[in-house]
Design an enzyme around this catalytic site. Structure first.
Site, PDB file in Angstrom:
ATOM      1  N   CYS A 161       5.639   0.503   0.561  1.00  0.00           N
ATOM      2  CA  CYS A 161       5.393   1.592  -0.406  1.00  0.00           C
ATOM      3  C   CYS A 161       4.779   2.815   0.261  1.00  0.00           C
ATOM      4  O   CYS A 161       5.288   3.916   0.145  1.00  0.00           O
ATOM      5  CB  CYS A 161       4.491   1.105  -1.525  1.00  0.00           C
ATOM      6  SG  CYS A 161       5.332  -0.099  -2.562  1.00  0.00           S
ATOM      7  N   HIS A 162       3.666   2.610   0.950  1.00  0.00           N
ATOM      8  CA  HIS A 162       2.997   3.772   1.527  1.00  0.00           C
ATOM      9  C   HIS A 162       2.611   3.548   2.975  1.00  0.00           C
ATOM     10  O   HIS A 162       1.737   4.215   3.515  1.00  0.00           O
ATOM     11  CB  HIS A 162       1.775   4.158   0.691  1.00  0.00           C
ATOM     12  CG  HIS A 162       2.123   4.360  -0.748  1.00  0.00           C
ATOM     13  ND1 HIS A 162       1.976   3.375  -1.679  1.00  0.00           N
ATOM     14  CD2 HIS A 162       2.678   5.410  -1.384  1.00  0.00           C
ATOM     15  CE1 HIS A 162       2.417   3.822  -2.851  1.00  0.00           C
ATOM     16  NE2 HIS A 162       2.837   5.042  -2.705  1.00  0.00           N
ATOM     17  N   GLY A 163       3.237   2.544   3.601  1.00  0.00           N
ATOM     18  CA  GLY A 163       3.119   2.396   5.045  1.00  0.00           C
ATOM     19  C   GLY A 163       1.808   1.851   5.569  1.00  0.00           C
ATOM     20  O   GLY A 163       1.269   2.371   6.545  1.00  0.00           O
ATOM     21  N   TYR A 211       3.099  13.025  -6.408  1.00  0.00           N
ATOM     22  CA  TYR A 211       3.205  11.819  -5.591  1.00  0.00           C
ATOM     23  C   TYR A 211       3.089  12.184  -4.102  1.00  0.00           C
ATOM     24  O   TYR A 211       2.421  11.497  -3.325  1.00  0.00           O
ATOM     25  CB  TYR A 211       4.550  11.148  -5.882  1.00  0.00           C
ATOM     26  CG  TYR A 211       4.692   9.752  -5.347  1.00  0.00           C
ATOM     27  CD1 TYR A 211       3.832   8.742  -5.754  1.00  0.00           C
ATOM     28  CD2 TYR A 211       5.708   9.431  -4.456  1.00  0.00           C
ATOM     29  CE1 TYR A 211       3.983   7.459  -5.282  1.00  0.00           C
ATOM     30  CE2 TYR A 211       5.864   8.142  -3.986  1.00  0.00           C
ATOM     31  CZ  TYR A 211       5.002   7.155  -4.400  1.00  0.00           C
ATOM     32  OH  TYR A 211       5.156   5.884  -3.931  1.00  0.00           O
TER      33      TYR A 211
END
Lengths: 169, 420
Positions: A133-135, B294
């Site tokens: 998702c966000h590493g 985001y």
């Protein structure tokens, strides 16, 4: 109006407001608390898992309280790698000895501590887990090494019922 | 506002109006004096009203067939798509309607930014608008969860986990939001309830938004105060009604294009896979309208600060009337602000683009620069610009530029000397 009368009214005003506020809070709390986990959700507190078929280097994922739990049977290389890391290199310093009492078995919530995605096995820069998702990169002990996640993956309460069965919760 | 006392023509009308002055209200709305120079960017208020009503009507009809239960939600949406008469149409209107709603609201917001509509005396209108926008995001997010697909489930997980960034009480709040230890049935049922509630809250706020608008009246492209009613105004009906109606028709063509020709292009294919708590999709992205925020969230390497930055990016808009120190409303008369305005538009579009891309390498770098610029615009450029910028003199009335082409310095000067 006498001064006495004014004080009497002040007292009545304050007392009424105070009782009213307590009453309102007593009604509001059930409305808020009804959203917390209910008795049936809390009842699903523990799961028993048979791990006899897990080979070294493999991970199985089981569902506990709606969340995935990784159970990894680690190879000697992975254990050595996890145990040789210096504490000062860690974002959230925890000894591998404390995370995996039985070094061969790593049992942890498969939930990234950033925003709750499920990290992928055998991926990332530290040969552990990688969250798509966000590493966030986790090492072979499930400790955060790189990325936005603030903490290591959580170790749930668990115990070996016998050599082949783990009870989570 | 027309100051004269309104009196209905018929006896019955008078009798009714004396008891409930609805006819006075209707008369106020039709006669409402509107600046005659409003351009098509001013038609989006009407378009947004249409969007809200469309979402409420299609939402009500979908709710007659949808089942808010983790075991049945996904299937019931497929049931709507395949079995319910015109279910596919109603659902596609509702799903694309959300995107159209945001498209219109972004144009509406950027219209305000360009023409300074948020400035005194319209701060309350603006703040009400920001609250509506926040509620829209909440409604859209919860609505996206209801089909219980993979994106629904993991979107809900990621967004609710934002609250876990709050120190000390964060985890408790997340558990409370979920009603369990993960996103599950209790989460779905409460999201459905709130998704049903919020549009009606928005409706109420829209009434306040319009009420607050009708106190000072509309801003206009020239951005100056005008006398109402006067030569500078036209009555709302029929002039603005017709203009809004035409713009709405054009908008509906775009809307219909998405509904009938590419109903899934704005969605994500992963949401046609039923929710699975064991597997996270390889690439989680929110709907397009949330992408800039985001991108801001992901550009900060710290969890708490990322969440703070994302929320600040939205909330900073609420204090915009006080950050912008310039007395001149319209960007038409602010040569420097006009340029920074377009840079901001580009900046937000870039943020939206990198928000859809993986957070690594060059994308991450671009996201960081764009995030920094976003805050720089509001916190540094706008306050300083109000003092430093040399603005073009504004005309004395809106009739002037309407009659004489573009408003310009010479004309305004001439007029000024005439008055003297």
């Amino acid at each position: 109006m006498s001064e006495k009368n004014t004080k009497r009214r002040d007292f009545l005003f304050t007392a009424t407001t105070a009782v009213g506020a307590v009453g309102a809070a007593a009604v509001v709390w059930p409305m808020i608390d009804q959203m917390n986990p209910d008795a049936s959700v809390k009842a699903l507190a523990s799961t028993e898992v048979d791990v006899s078929s897990v080979n070294p280097g493999n991970t199985i994922t089981v569902l506990w309280r709606g969340k995935p739990v990784f159970i990894r049977r680690r190879t000697q290389d992975e254990i050595d790698e996890a145990r040789s890391v210096k504490m000062e290199d860690l974002i959230h310093p925890e000894k591998d000895e404390d995370r995996a009492k039985n070094p061969e078995w790593l049992v942890m919530l498969g939930v990234c501590t950033h925003l709750g995605c499920v990290p992928l096995n055998d991926k990332g820069d530290y040969n552990g887990w990688f969250c798509p998702c966000h590493g966030s990169h986790y090492d072979t002990s499930g400790r955060i090494r790189k990325g936005p996640a603030p903490w290591n993956m959580e170790i749930p309460k668990y115990e070996f019922v016998n050599a082949n069965t783990i009870k989570i919760g | 506002m027309s100051e004269h006392e309104y009196k209905p023509k018929s006896k019955v009308g008078q009798w009714f109006n004396d008891r409930l002055p609805l006819l006075t209200l209707a008369n106020h709305l039709t006669d409402y004096p509107t600046p005659k120079n409003l351009n098509y960017w001013w038609t989006f208020g009407g378009i947004l009203t249409f969007c809200l009503i469309t979402q409420i009507v299609t939402g009500l009809t979908l709710a007659m067939h949808y089942i808010a239960h983790a075991d049945m939600a996904f299937e019931s949406v497929e049931h709507i798509m395949r079995d319910v008469n015109y279910g596919w149409l109603i659902r596609y209107i509702h799903a694309n309607g959300a995107s159209m709603f945001f498209l219109a609201v972004y144009i509406h917001i950027f219209r305000s930014l360009f023409y300074g509509s948020y400035k005194s005396p319209r701060e309350i209108i603006w703040i009400l608008g920001i609250i509506i926008y926040l509620l829209m995001m909440a409604a859209a997010f919860m609505g996206y969860v209801l089909p219980w697909g993979q994106m629904s489930f993991w979107g809900a997980t990621v967004i609710t986990n934002l609250f876990s960034a709050i120190p000390l009480v964060g985890e408790g709040i997340v558990t409370w939001l979920w009603g369990g230890y993960s996103v599950d049935n209790p989460t779905l049922t409460r999201f459905f309830t709130l998704h049903y509630l919020i549009p009606f809250l928005i409706l109420g706020l829209v009434v306040l938004h319009i009420w607050a608008l009708h106190v000072p009246g509309n801003n206009n492209p020239v951005g100056i105060d005008i006398k109402k009613p006067s030569k500078d105004t036209v009555p709302f009906h029929p002039y603005i009604v017709i203009k809004d109606g035409f713009a709405l028709l054009m908008f509906m063509i775009v809307f219909a294009f998405f509904v009938f020709y590419s109903p899934n292009i704005l969605g994500h294919a992963d949401n046609y896979i039923e929710a699975n708590p064991m597997v996270t999709p390889a690439h989680i992205v929110p709907e397009w309208y949330l992408l800039p925020f985001y991108a801001i969230l992901r550009s900060v390497p710290d969890k708490l600060l990322g969440v703070v930055a994302m929320l600040s990016a939205i909330l900073i808009l609420a204090v915009l009337p006080w950050l912008d120190t310039s007395k001149i409303r319209s960007a038409v008369f602010r040569p420097l602000y006009r340029q920074f305005y377009w840079i901001l538009v580009a900046d937000v579009l870039i943020l939206g683009y990198v928000g859809a891309m993986p957070a690594e390498g060059l994308y991450l770098l671009i996201a960081r620069v764009a995030t920094a610029y976003y805050f720089l615009h509001f916190l540094v450029i706008l306050p300083v610009l109000g003092f430093k910028e040399k603005t073009i003199p504004i005309p004395l009335s809106i009739t002037e530029p309407v009659l004489g082409g573009n408003p310009n310095l010479a004309m305004a000067k001439q007029k000024e000397s005439k008055i003297e």
